[in-house]
Design an enzyme around this catalytic site. Structure first.
Site, PDB file in Angstrom:
ATOM      1  N   ARG A 143      -3.272   9.071   7.772  1.00 39.36           N
ATOM      2  CA  ARG A 143      -3.799   8.744   6.306  1.00 39.36           C
ATOM      3  C   ARG A 143      -5.227   8.972   6.101  1.00 39.36           C
ATOM      4  O   ARG A 143      -5.666   9.411   5.080  1.00 39.36           O
ATOM      5  CB  ARG A 143      -3.063   7.727   5.678  1.00 39.36           C
ATOM      6  CG  ARG A 143      -1.714   7.579   5.800  1.00 39.36           C
ATOM      7  CD  ARG A 143      -1.121   6.232   5.094  1.00 39.36           C
ATOM      8  NE  ARG A 143       0.010   6.441   4.453  1.00 39.36           N
ATOM      9  CZ  ARG A 143       0.370   5.601   3.516  1.00 39.36           C
ATOM     10  NH1 ARG A 143      -0.141   4.834   2.921  1.00 39.36           N
ATOM     11  NH2 ARG A 143       1.729   5.897   3.126  1.00 39.36           N
ATOM     12  N   LYS A 166       9.461 -13.858  -0.309  1.00 38.03           N
ATOM     13  CA  LYS A 166       9.618 -13.327   1.020  1.00 38.03           C
ATOM     14  C   LYS A 166      10.147 -14.301   2.083  1.00 38.03           C
ATOM     15  O   LYS A 166       9.934 -15.491   2.103  1.00 38.03           O
ATOM     16  CB  LYS A 166       8.339 -12.660   1.474  1.00 38.03           C
ATOM     17  CG  LYS A 166       8.412 -11.643   2.838  1.00 38.03           C
ATOM     18  CD  LYS A 166       7.383 -11.204   3.228  1.00 38.03           C
ATOM     19  CE  LYS A 166       7.483 -10.482   4.444  1.00 38.03           C
ATOM     20  NZ  LYS A 166       6.127  -9.498   4.469  1.00 38.03           N
ATOM     21  N   GLU A 208      -5.985   2.405   4.104  1.00 38.06           N
ATOM     22  CA  GLU A 208      -6.527   3.092   5.242  1.00 38.06           C
ATOM     23  C   GLU A 208      -7.682   3.929   4.781  1.00 38.06           C
ATOM     24  O   GLU A 208      -8.738   3.923   5.463  1.00 38.06           O
ATOM     25  CB  GLU A 208      -5.623   3.800   5.924  1.00 38.06           C
ATOM     26  CG  GLU A 208      -4.432   2.852   6.493  1.00 38.06           C
ATOM     27  CD  GLU A 208      -3.234   2.669   5.639  1.00 38.06           C
ATOM     28  OE1 GLU A 208      -2.349   1.885   6.102  1.00 38.06           O
ATOM     29  OE2 GLU A 208      -3.295   3.173   4.899  1.00 38.06           O
TER      30      GLU A 208
END
Length: 620
Positions: A359, A245, A331
């Site tokens: 969610r 990344k 979550e």
């Protein structure tokens, strides 16, 4: 002419030599660094997938072959290779290029996938559809980051994909050891063993999928070879690509916090932001004060879903590293685990983006609220966030969560109120509480002129004509509306309830004394605070007319926060004009029904001129 300028679509890549593809990769990196440092956006994730995206588009024939990105913030290179180079000059701006896949932009974008851990489920459905329709000449490819593999949906999908060994499906695992934060949990450890050659059998193989890798995610020939093998595999297959990344840009490579996950506009030479923040953000104020509370209360712990720094929890983690729990992009698990923490005598503070709490509604409802657990939820990025587009606007939390029995919801208007309300929320032990605030700076504090029934009165002037109920961060709009109405000769009261759910009992008494009530909120009008107040007034037999101002029932395009609010009619001009029109109709109906009927046909400038003339010389 630069090689990138000749790429009109994926077909332009075919026939290019490996050397030319490597040149293209370097040009793409330079292009991304140049454009994204100027506009802001998700730079680090895209610098890491340059070679991987090139290899995918040389092996697969998009859009005939279905290419899905999880999450969509790593799709900038895909956009460049599918003919959207010119759009990067207005990346994430109103009318410009979205920061995520967008079906409106290109036939190469199948799903607008900006929430993590969903692509494998989409892909499983597409593979099943191919099997049911007898389609054998179209591949399905899902690119998923290792961070997104911490989400439960990904494992539900893998379980089903492994149960269909005859259905072709290519899963590309983009393993850069991070989501926003470093990837955590047992799967992260397993990936490390795979990268080091220490695992005898991958978890994918144990679930019935073919596993290829690990392969260097920056080696185009090696990637292409693995992807060709994957395409020829008759069943589901995982290609494990190891990437870096932020690769190729020193400021992102050296940023150990997030590797340039999402940057503000910066000087590309120095890596420094082009502008300083205008003041402390709501996130920073939350982080400061929850750390203070944790210093006083040893039972307070923080829970985050791969968002320690963005939600303001970095100071908490630095001071109390053992009291911050990062569950990854999970979550649902975070919320039910918080219920368990509460059952064990701990007070959890679950810090999450508003748009992601959708969610975990079932868990909040059935696992926390049903058991009356003392869990504090802190929803960052509530309301209109703007440039991240429709999926990231936190415009549903108050509509969805007001139905939860026993949940107390507050919406602080400034930094001081955030500190006060956070302390009140964490002190409540009879059930769950929720604090919601927007993205961005808190701005100067807005003082309280008086307190009535536990509510802050922000303005009280003139007759009891218009009661403005200001919700959270739109208080400055509410006060601006008050100024306009006062200038037109109307008396105004502006009140901030602080705790918006349940509705303060004193609000009905206050509304009964006024001629018109308006509510202003940075949330959906449907089921929002205004709707709940209207119901409470009806229940109290209050007949005062009420008008709700909020976000319309539609997905909002990306753009600056001010631009999006304007499109929603949530500006001082829009709200004050509408409220003045209502007051004119009410006054006209009281004194001259024919005049009232005429006013109903006027809007915009004509209405404003009529109202000015009336307020200056004609008594209604």
């Amino acid at each position: 002419m630069a090689l990138l300028d000749t790429i009109e679509g994926p077909a332009s890549l075919r026939g290019l030599s490996d050397e030319r593809l490597r040149e293209l990769a370097e040009e793409i990196r330079e292009f991304l660094i140049d454009r994204v440092t100027a506009s802001g956006g998700h730079l680090g994730p895209n610098l890491g997938v340059v070679e991987l995206t090139i290899a995918l588009h040389t092996v697969f024939d998009s859009p005939k072959d279905r290419l899905l990105w999880d999450t969509g913030h790593q799709s900038y290179v895909h956009k460049l290779l599918t003919g959207r180079r010119d759009g990067f000059d207005r990346l994430r701006k109103a009318g410009g290029l979205s920061g995520y896949p967008s079906r409106a932009e290109s036939e190469h974008d199948l799903v607008e996938n900006s929430h993590a851990s969903t692509a494998l489920s989409y892909a499983d459905g597409l593979a099943r559809a191919n099997a049911l329709t007898g389609t054998a000449d179209r591949a399905v490819v899902a690119v998923i980051g290792d961070g997104a593999m911490t989400g439960g949906m990904a494992w539900e999908a893998l379980n089903n994909i492994g149960g269909g060994p005859d259905r072709p499906l290519v899963i590309v695992l983009n393993d850069n050891e991070r989501s926003y934060d470093p990837t955590t949990g047992g799967f992260a450890d397993h990936c490390a063993r795979l990268r080091g050659g220490d695992a005898d059998l991958s978890v994918f193989e144990q679930l019935g999928l073919t596993y290829l890798g690990p392969v260097d995610g920056h080696d185009i020939p090696a990637l292409r070879e693995a992807l060709v093998r994957a395409r020829r595999t008759p069943g589901p297959v995982v290609v494990h690509a190891v990437t870096e990344k932020g690769r190729g840009f020193t400021p992102t490579e050296e940023n150990e916090l997030d590797r340039g996950h999402a940057i503000r506009p910066m000087d590309r030479r120095t890596g420094r932001p082009l502008s300083a923040p205008s003041g402390p953000s709501f996130s920073a104020v939350f982080g400061e004060h929850i750390t203070r509370i944790a210093a006083e209360r040893l039972d307070v712990v923080a829970v985050t879903a791969a968002m320690t720094e963005p939600t303001g929890l970095l100071p908490f983690r630095e001071r109390f590293p053992d009291r911050v729990i990062d569950v990854g992009i999970a979550e649902q698990h975070a919320v039910t685990m918080a219920a368990g923490l509460s059952m064990g005598g701990v007070h959890p503070v679950v810090a999450i983006y508003s748009t992601f709490v959708n969610r975990a509604l079932d868990q909040l409802l059935m696992d926390v609220a049903l058991h009356r657990r003392a869990v504090t939820f802190v929803l960052d990025r509530s309301g209109v966030t703007g440039d991240d587009g429709p999926s990231h606007n936190g415009m549903w939390d108050m509509s969805v969560l007001q139905v939860v029995p026993g949940l107390r919801i507050c919406a602080p208007r400034d930094g001081t109120r955030l500190a006060e309300l956070l302390r009140e929320a964490v002190s409540w032990e009879e059930g769950p509480t929720l604090v919601r605030f927007p993205k961005g700076a808190t701005g100067p504090d807005i003082p309280t002129e008086a307190v009535f029934g536990g509510m802050d009165v922000l303005r009280r002037q003139g007759a009891l004509d218009v009661l403005v109920v200001s919700i959270g961060a739109l208080s400055r709009v509410a006060l601006g509306v008050a100024d306009r109405l006062i200038a037109l000769g109307h008396g105004v009261t502006v009140v901030d309830p602080r705790w918006v759910s349940p509705v303060a009992p004193g609000l009905a008494d206050m509304a009964r004394r006024h001629r018109l009530v308006i509510t202003v909120e940075d949330n959906s009008r449907v089921g929002g605070v205004g709707s709940t107040i209207a119901q409470a007034l009806r229940d109290a037999h209050v007949t005062t007319p009420l008008r709700e101002f909020g976000i319309p029932r539609r997905f909002l395009d990306h753009g600056g926060r001010a631009d999006v609010l304007s499109l929603c009619g949530l500006t001082i001009d829009d709200v004050s004009t509408a409220a003045a029109e209502d007051m004119a109709v009410l006054r006209g109906a009281e004194r001259d029904p024919e005049f009232a009927a005429g006013l109903r046909g006027l809007t915009g400038d004509a209405m404003a001129r009529t109202l000015r003339t009336t307020s200056e010389g004609e008594a209604l």
